[in-house]
Design a protein around this motif. Structure first.
Motif, short mmCIF file in Angstrom:
data_model
loop_
_atom_site.label_atom_id
_atom_site.label_comp_id
_atom_site.label_asym_id
_atom_site.label_seq_id
_atom_site.Cartn_x
_atom_site.Cartn_y
_atom_site.Cartn_z
N GLU A 1 -68.94 0.20 -84.71
CA GLU A 1 -70.57 -0.82 -83.79
C GLU A 1 -70.93 -2.23 -84.25
O GLU A 1 -70.43 -2.75 -82.66
N ARG A 2 -71.08 -2.10 -85.42
CA ARG A 2 -71.36 -3.67 -85.06
C ARG A 2 -70.47 -4.82 -85.29
O ARG A 2 -70.70 -5.56 -84.59
N ARG B 1 -69.71 -5.06 -81.76
CA ARG B 1 -70.58 -6.39 -81.17
C ARG B 1 -70.06 -7.58 -81.76
O ARG B 1 -69.88 -8.40 -80.46
N GLN C 1 -69.21 -10.84 -79.20
CA GLN C 1 -70.13 -12.24 -79.37
C GLN C 1 -69.11 -13.34 -79.83
O GLN C 1 -69.58 -14.25 -79.66
#
Lengths: 223, 223
Positions: free
Chosen positions: B5-6, B9, B13
């Motif tokens: 998930e990170r 993200r 970004q």
DNA sequence: TGATTAACTGACTTGCGGTCATATTACGAA
DNA sequence: TTCGTAATATGACCGCAAGTCAGTTAATCA
């Protein structure tokens, strides 16, 4: 000495041949995808020669556009040269714009690509000048006609002819651009006929600008 | 596992960082003159990396455009979310379009460059899809509003809401494009204020579409 | 800690607009 | 007819920018 004259003629002819070849390629591929090599091949000349006659690809492109503008002007002249009442002439003008669009889509596209600010890097001053003059001439034709309609009491006196011209012109052009690009979408997805919409738009605007006298005349003539 | 998930993200970004850099460069130079190297430099990444996130320069360009469309939609939503009478909302919508144009000229330019057929060679299907959806959403907002005005008896029943929307939209857009490019020319050479012309055009069209009830309401509200 | 995968890099390829040294042609004087 | 000169035409070449990819670096996991 007729020789220098003949040379002049031949030079002009070369320019024309190049334009014709360029037009063919630009019509097929558009500005971006057309290449100078391709145009050279179509003109049966080498690439270097093109640059003896035109400063750049954009210069050539603008020159082709000018042909389109000339044709457009002829449409307009023809549409407004009759002895019909002035409101009919204005209506004719709208029709002839659409007719030009339908019969010369490629030119129409090019004409309104010209507004793209990306252009104008290496365009000869001369070509640009002719461009402006053609613009001016077309606007004059439209504005004079509207002025006449005001003078004759068919359009409201408080309307500035230039304003009216810009309004009618802009909406017509924008709708034709829609037709050019997305006619199918609007027809099939939205159930709207854009050609009819264009006519509606023109008559809404024109009627909104009319005097009572104008409306009377308009309905007896156009409808 | 929060790691995937990170990563997701972070990837998102990166995409945003790249878009931001691209926007900066596109705003300054336009599509043609902006280079991928320049965008890469602005994003503090190598050129190759850009292509891991976007298919092509055009893909990036369209993605920036989508940001503009989003902002535009927010303008419209805000302008039509009040409890004012529906004719006032339509009038507000026109004003908010102009406000968007004034505050976001760069986006405005890009939005209407999108229509240029030269584009769309190597654009990811996904971006194109989002584009269409954004279009649809904006049109729906406008059309629904006009439908409401018809239902409430302010606009004539025989007018198709889609048609009215296309007409109002086209003429507004075309006039703003004129303002964007040639405002000075019209002001100084022709003595015409195009912003005033835009307002005139909108009210002419709108009034021409109104019922008597609508005109009454309109004059009490807007003027 | 080493192996595996994901993220990133920048030198390289390709394609095109534009240039220029060279070749070709047309002309006029001897 | 011939030769010198100017006008015209050529295409190999240059620079630049989009897009690629083999190789490097960093992160994750066994």
């Amino acid at each position: 000495m007729g020789i220098t004259e003949r040379k002049e003629r031949e030079k002009e002819q070369r320019r024309e041949e190049i334009i014709a070849a360029a037009q063919k390629v630009f019509f097929e591929k558009g500005l971006q995808l057309a290449t100078m090599d391709e145009i050279a091949e179509a003109a049966e000349l080498s690439k270097g020669t093109l640059y003896l006659y035109y400063k750049s690809k954009e210069d050539l492109y603008l020159s082709v556009i000018m042909r389109g503008a000339e044709i457009m002007y002829e449409f307009f002249e023809k549409a407004t040269a009759t002895n019909e009442p002035v409101l009919k002439l204005i209506s004719n003008l709208g029709d002839s714009y659409f007719e030009f669009f339908q019969k010369n889509r490629q030119y129409f596209r090019m004409l309104y690509f010209r507004d793209n600010p990306q252009l104008h890097k290496q365009v000869s001053q001369e070509v640009l000048q002719v461009c402006l003059e053609q613009d001016r001439r077309i606007w004059k034709l439209v504005i004079d006609l509207i002025q006449r309609a005001i003078d004759e009491g068919y359009l409201q006196k408080n309307i500035k002819p230039v304003q009216a011209a810009v309004i009618l012109w802009s909406s017509s052009t924008a709708l034709m651009q829609q037709i050019d690009r997305n006619d199918n979408y609007w027809q099939e997805q939205m159930g709207v006929n854009l050609e009819e919409t264009l006519r509606l738009s023109n008559s809404l605007l024109l009627e909104a600008m009319m005097t009572d006298k104008g409306k009377l005349e308009y309905h007896s003539i156009v409808i």
